[in-house]
Scaffold this motif. Structure first.
Motif, PDB file in Angstrom:
ATOM      1  N   GLN A   1       0.823  -1.207   0.000  1.00  0.00           N
ATOM      2  CA  GLN A   1       0.000   0.000   0.000  1.00  0.00           C
ATOM      3  C   GLN A   1       0.857   1.257   0.000  1.00  0.00           C
ATOM      4  O   GLN A   1       0.433   2.324  -0.456  1.00  0.00           O
ATOM      5  CB  GLN A   1      -0.925  -0.003   1.210  1.00  0.00           C
ATOM      6  CG  GLN A   1      -1.993  -1.077   1.158  1.00  0.00           C
ATOM      7  CD  GLN A   1      -2.789  -1.169   2.451  1.00  0.00           C
ATOM      8  OE1 GLN A   1      -2.538  -0.433   3.395  1.00  0.00           O
ATOM      9  NE2 GLN A   1      -3.742  -2.092   2.490  1.00  0.00           N
ATOM     10  N   GLN A   2       2.073   1.128   0.539  1.00  0.00           N
ATOM     11  CA  GLN A   2       2.947   2.300   0.660  1.00  0.00           C
ATOM     12  C   GLN A   2       3.855   2.482  -0.553  1.00  0.00           C
ATOM     13  O   GLN A   2       4.488   3.515  -0.714  1.00  0.00           O
ATOM     14  CB  GLN A   2       3.797   2.154   1.925  1.00  0.00           C
ATOM     15  CG  GLN A   2       2.967   2.123   3.202  1.00  0.00           C
ATOM     16  CD  GLN A   2       3.782   1.758   4.421  1.00  0.00           C
ATOM     17  OE1 GLN A   2       4.905   1.258   4.309  1.00  0.00           O
ATOM     18  NE2 GLN A   2       3.230   1.983   5.614  1.00  0.00           N
ATOM     19  N   LEU A   3       3.933   1.482  -1.404  1.00  0.00           N
ATOM     20  CA  LEU A   3       4.810   1.563  -2.566  1.00  0.00           C
ATOM     21  C   LEU A   3       4.045   2.070  -3.786  1.00  0.00           C
ATOM     22  O   LEU A   3       2.892   1.734  -3.998  1.00  0.00           O
ATOM     23  CB  LEU A   3       5.380   0.180  -2.887  1.00  0.00           C
ATOM     24  CG  LEU A   3       6.361  -0.412  -1.861  1.00  0.00           C
ATOM     25  CD1 LEU A   3       6.670  -1.848  -2.231  1.00  0.00           C
ATOM     26  CD2 LEU A   3       7.643   0.400  -1.811  1.00  0.00           C
ATOM     27  N   ASP A   4       4.720   2.878  -4.593  1.00  0.00           N
ATOM     28  CA  ASP A   4       4.085   3.276  -5.842  1.00  0.00           C
ATOM     29  C   ASP A   4       4.274   2.152  -6.860  1.00  0.00           C
ATOM     30  O   ASP A   4       4.982   1.172  -6.625  1.00  0.00           O
ATOM     31  CB  ASP A   4       4.659   4.598  -6.363  1.00  0.00           C
ATOM     32  CG  ASP A   4       6.171   4.548  -6.542  1.00  0.00           C
ATOM     33  OD1 ASP A   4       6.695   3.462  -6.841  1.00  0.00           O
ATOM     34  OD2 ASP A   4       6.832   5.590  -6.386  1.00  0.00           O
ATOM     35  N   SER A   5       3.659   2.262  -8.000  1.00  0.00           N
ATOM     36  CA  SER A   5       3.658   1.174  -8.970  1.00  0.00           C
ATOM     37  C   SER A   5       5.061   0.825  -9.458  1.00  0.00           C
ATOM     38  O   SER A   5       5.390  -0.347  -9.671  1.00  0.00           O
ATOM     39  CB  SER A   5       2.773   1.551 -10.162  1.00  0.00           C
ATOM     40  OG  SER A   5       3.234   2.749 -10.768  1.00  0.00           O
ATOM     41  N   LYS A   6       5.935   1.824  -9.626  1.00  0.00           N
ATOM     42  CA  LYS A   6       7.287   1.558 -10.121  1.00  0.00           C
ATOM     43  C   LYS A   6       8.097   0.767  -9.098  1.00  0.00           C
ATOM     44  O   LYS A   6       8.755  -0.227  -9.432  1.00  0.00           O
ATOM     45  CB  LYS A   6       7.989   2.879 -10.440  1.00  0.00           C
ATOM     46  CG  LYS A   6       9.369   2.704 -11.050  1.00  0.00           C
ATOM     47  CD  LYS A   6       9.967   4.043 -11.427  1.00  0.00           C
ATOM     48  CE  LYS A   6      11.352   3.857 -12.042  1.00  0.00           C
ATOM     49  NZ  LYS A   6      11.948   5.165 -12.426  1.00  0.00           N
ATOM     50  N   ARG A   7       8.058   1.187  -7.837  1.00  0.00           N
ATOM     51  CA  ARG A   7       8.798   0.492  -6.801  1.00  0.00           C
ATOM     52  C   ARG A   7       8.220  -0.906  -6.570  1.00  0.00           C
ATOM     53  O   ARG A   7       8.952  -1.851  -6.269  1.00  0.00           O
ATOM     54  CB  ARG A   7       8.756   1.304  -5.503  1.00  0.00           C
ATOM     55  CG  ARG A   7       9.525   2.626  -5.589  1.00  0.00           C
ATOM     56  CD  ARG A   7       9.405   3.401  -4.307  1.00  0.00           C
ATOM     57  NE  ARG A   7      10.003   2.682  -3.184  1.00  0.00           N
ATOM     58  CZ  ARG A   7       9.786   2.991  -1.906  1.00  0.00           C
ATOM     59  NH1 ARG A   7       8.962   3.981  -1.600  1.00  0.00           N
ATOM     60  NH2 ARG A   7      10.376   2.312  -0.947  1.00  0.00           N
ATOM     61  N   GLN A   8       6.924  -1.037  -6.733  1.00  0.00           N
ATOM     62  CA  GLN A   8       6.305  -2.337  -6.572  1.00  0.00           C
ATOM     63  C   GLN A   8       6.802  -3.304  -7.643  1.00  0.00           C
ATOM     64  O   GLN A   8       7.060  -4.483  -7.386  1.00  0.00           O
ATOM     65  CB  GLN A   8       4.774  -2.219  -6.665  1.00  0.00           C
ATOM     66  CG  GLN A   8       4.030  -3.525  -6.469  1.00  0.00           C
ATOM     67  CD  GLN A   8       4.208  -4.095  -5.076  1.00  0.00           C
ATOM     68  OE1 GLN A   8       4.103  -3.375  -4.091  1.00  0.00           O
ATOM     69  NE2 GLN A   8       4.481  -5.384  -4.998  1.00  0.00           N
TER      70      GLN A   8
END
Length: 302
Positions: free
Chosen positions: A87-94
């Motif tokens: 939930q805390q990560l944006d799509s790129k970091r995910q």
């Protein structure tokens, strides 16, 4: 074949209806309550009940085994932590995170195939899989004991049911059903014999059900068992747009000790021919009784 992935993704505590920190006694109690409701012997024609019973038994087996429960709890906590991080990560970091985890997984598989060790601790999923497979190989005497206790309780219930039926005189405890219906209402307030039978039969077998031949908004019913009759009087309200009320004709039956298991599911083994003859005789008597009562009511109001 039991699906390990299914149980690794299932909330076993929620399945049994207990808190994560529940004691062994609380887990056992919750299992017995739910397992009795869906036991295959009580639901022979419901494959979903048998499936749920198996799931409950496997959940109990895991949560009663100390190491298996620890592995499951670790997996559960890891999933919750992963959800929070996601939930805390944006799509790129995910995406980067997923790629890293996939590379680590492939590296572990490659090391295993070469027979070499890989210096990464086992994941919660792997630990739970090991414990799950161990339980399958070893079997569980605890589960066998619990299921034998369930079978004993079911036998006791059937015996008690048979004794209560033999002492229950349904003809002395008939029930009058009333609802709003105008004298000239051709729909009888939305009630027919079939509709009433559908409402009432879910509580248990019905000996006879008779609509008043002279007066709208009235019927009589006689149940095969005391439990079914009491449940109908307590809970049935009929149509949402025109509720009905159920009340005893004469004195209510004496209360008897309630049994675990809820709605009556056992069926009477009386022959169909004898049952039909008895129903015909009861129907005749009930119609005569209703006509007398309706006549008395008209005389009182007239």
């Amino acid at each position: 074949m039991i699906d390990i992935k299914k149980f690794s993704e299932t909330d076993l505590y929620g399945l049994l209806g207990v808190e994560i920190g529940a004691s062994e006694a609380e887990v056992r109690k919750a299992y017995r309550k739910k397992a009795l409701q869906c036991h295959p012997d009580k639901n022979p024609d419901n494959p979903k009940a048998a499936e749920l019973f198996q799931e409950l038994s496997k959940a109990l087996e895991i949560l009663l085994d100390v190491s298996a429960r620890a592995a499951y709890d670790k997996l559960l906590n890891a999933k919750k932590a992963a959800q929070l991080r996601a939930q805390q990560l944006d799509s790129k970091r995910q995406k980067l995170k997923n790629e890293l985890e996939e590379r680590e997984r492939l590296a572990r598989e490659a090391a295993t195939s070469r027979g070499t060790s890989y210096k990464v601790n086992k994941t919660p999923e792997e630990l739970f899989k090991e414990e799950f497979e161990r339980l399958q190989k070893e079997g569980s005497k605890l589960i066998e004991e619990e299921q034998e206790l369930l079978r004993q309780q079911l036998r006791e219930e059937k015996s008690l049911h048979a004794r209560s039926e033999s002492s229950w005189d349904a003809s002395k405890h008939r029930i009058k059903i009333k609802w709003k219906a105008d004298k000239d209402d051709s729909t009888n307030g939305g009630y027919t014999e079939d509709i009433l039978h559908k409402f009432l039969s879910k509580y248990g077998d019905i000996n006879v059900l008779v609509m008043s031949p002279k007066k709208n908004g009235s019927a009589l019913v006689e149940f095969k068992t005391q439990e079914a009759a009491e449940m109908a009087v307590s809970y049935e309200k009929g149509r949402l747009d025109n509720a009905c009320s159920l009340e005893w004709i004469g004195d209510a039956p004496k209360n008897k000790k309630s049994r675990t298991g809820g709605t009556v599911t056992e069926r009477d083994f009386e022959s169909l021919v004898l049952r039909q003859l008895r129903q015909a005789e009861e129907r005749k008597r009930l119609i005569e009784q209703m006509m007398r009562e309706d006549a008395e009511a008209e005389s009182a109001t007239g």
